[in-house]
Enzyme design. Sequence first.
Site, PDB file in Angstrom:
ATOM      1  N   ARG A   1       0.880  -1.191   0.000  1.00  0.00           N
ATOM      2  CA  ARG A   1       0.000   0.000   0.000  1.00  0.00           C
ATOM      3  C   ARG A   1       0.907   1.228   0.000  1.00  0.00           C
ATOM      4  O   ARG A   1       1.700   1.431   0.925  1.00  0.00           O
ATOM      5  CB  ARG A   1      -0.906   0.006   1.237  1.00  0.00           C
ATOM      6  CG  ARG A   1      -1.539   1.365   1.471  1.00  0.00           C
ATOM      7  CD  ARG A   1      -2.659   1.350   2.477  1.00  0.00           C
ATOM      8  NE  ARG A   1      -3.837   0.675   1.947  1.00  0.00           N
ATOM      9  CZ  ARG A   1      -5.054   0.795   2.467  1.00  0.00           C
ATOM     10  NH1 ARG A   1      -5.246   1.543   3.524  1.00  0.00           N
ATOM     11  NH2 ARG A   1      -6.074   0.149   1.936  1.00  0.00           N
TER      12      ARG A   1
ATOM     13  N   HIS B   1      -7.449   0.657  -6.298  1.00  0.00           N
ATOM     14  CA  HIS B   1      -7.683  -0.163  -5.105  1.00  0.00           C
ATOM     15  C   HIS B   1      -8.344  -1.468  -5.554  1.00  0.00           C
ATOM     16  O   HIS B   1      -9.507  -1.740  -5.254  1.00  0.00           O
ATOM     17  CB  HIS B   1      -8.575   0.606  -4.125  1.00  0.00           C
ATOM     18  CG  HIS B   1      -8.508   0.113  -2.716  1.00  0.00           C
ATOM     19  ND1 HIS B   1      -7.732  -0.972  -2.333  1.00  0.00           N
ATOM     20  CD2 HIS B   1      -9.121   0.542  -1.587  1.00  0.00           C
ATOM     21  CE1 HIS B   1      -7.878  -1.172  -1.031  1.00  0.00           C
ATOM     22  NE2 HIS B   1      -8.706  -0.270  -0.552  1.00  0.00           N
TER      23      HIS B   1
HETATM   24  N1  NVA Z   1      -9.870   6.834  -1.410  1.00  0.00           N
HETATM   25  C1  NVA Z   1      -9.497   6.409  -0.078  1.00  0.00           C
HETATM   26  C2  NVA Z   1      -9.751   4.946   0.094  1.00  0.00           C
HETATM   27  C3  NVA Z   1      -9.400   4.413   1.450  1.00  0.00           C
HETATM   28  C4  NVA Z   1      -9.596   2.935   1.581  1.00  0.00           C
HETATM   29  C5  NVA Z   1      -8.032   6.728   0.168  1.00  0.00           C
HETATM   30  O1  NVA Z   1      -7.210   6.516  -0.736  1.00  0.00           O
HETATM   31  O2  NVA Z   1      -7.716   7.229   1.252  1.00  0.00           O
HETATM   32  N1   CP Z   2     -11.123   0.058   2.637  1.00  0.00           N
HETATM   33  C1   CP Z   2      -9.840  -0.032   3.038  1.00  0.00           C
HETATM   34  O1   CP Z   2      -8.917  -0.278   2.250  1.00  0.00           O
HETATM   35  O2   CP Z   2      -9.671   0.128   4.373  1.00  0.00           O
HETATM   36  P1   CP Z   2      -8.290   0.356   5.145  1.00  0.00           P
HETATM   37  O3   CP Z   2      -7.748   1.679   4.690  1.00  0.00           O
HETATM   38  O4   CP Z   2      -8.664   0.329   6.580  1.00  0.00           O
HETATM   39  O5   CP Z   2      -7.352  -0.750   4.764  1.00  0.00           O
END
Ligand code: NVA
Ligand code: CP
Length: 302
Positions: free
Chosen positions: A103, A130
């Site tokens: 990530r 994602h």
């Molecule tokens: N668009 C959000 C998704 C979090 C799971 C982010 O990148 O922070």
């Molecule tokens: N939806 C999602 O990816 O959640 P986290 O940021 O908690 O991993």
Amino acid sequence: MKKDLLKLMDLTKPELFHILDVADQLKYDQKHNIAHPILKDKTLGMIFEKSSTRTRVSFEVGISQLGGHGLFLSGSELQMGRGEPIEDTARVLSRYLDGIMIRTYSQEMVEKLAEYATIPIINGLTDFAHPCQVLADLMTIREHLSTLEGLKMCYIGDGNNMANSLIVGGLLADMEVAVATPKAYQPDASVRAYAEGKAYTWTEDIFEASKDADVIFTDVWASMGQEGEAEERRKVFTGYQVNEELLKVAKKTAMVQHCLPAHRGEEITADVFEAHAQEIFDEAENRLHAQKAVMAILMGNL
Ligand code: NVA
Ligand code: CP
């Protein structure tokens, strides 16, 4: 299937449905205490350069349910946080691990990691995509509505990583995808190019996008890394909210999905969130099953 899961654009429709079918089976089997030690003694490195609740926990629990081991690696504590090239990190970690979930911010960095690594790389969120979340989302829609093909998916809000992956995932599953974002916050140009000529529409009008929708998605107005823009974004996105009024134009049976974390009173009202909590937390649970499927397929050749 390619070595890695970097973005949904890299999948074919049969590959997407194979992942969803394996995920359904693994979920059923887990509920019936049927174990699948497909990844016995294998180790997944989990590199995080951004915060996480769901991704971190579901990957770690998932690999352990498959008989393997998850190793949490904080990006800032690795040498890559001090500038060690990603090409070298990839080649070193390939000697120890059986797979990497990462990530981070840059999609290009993840693509480079995959190019230099000899083990599967799984994108656990970048600024661009994602994919694991959207696999869980499609799994949840199919679970609740029995099918994906022909359904109308609507996304309201920022044209961010979630929007990019939902558009590609929805179109790949032969759904109709309608997106409403402010003009300056549209999905990525590469995704718009992918969607061209397919069942994709974009508008600034949230009511137009959600008309007769079977499922409505939204996501935060300011993503991780955009904290400094949060106040400005709050102004720009006012009106891009999933609320009772909006749901009136969708199908009566419409589902509401949110990848979480949610900001009640911003992109979604507390009332709508609570009314659809069952579906939203099923969606969160399905991260576990969908990612077990991805790991079993990529790391266990299932
Ligand atoms: N668009 C959000 C998704 C979090 C799971 C982010 O990148 O922070
Ligand atoms: N939806 C999602 O990816 O959640 P986290 O940021 O908690 O991993």
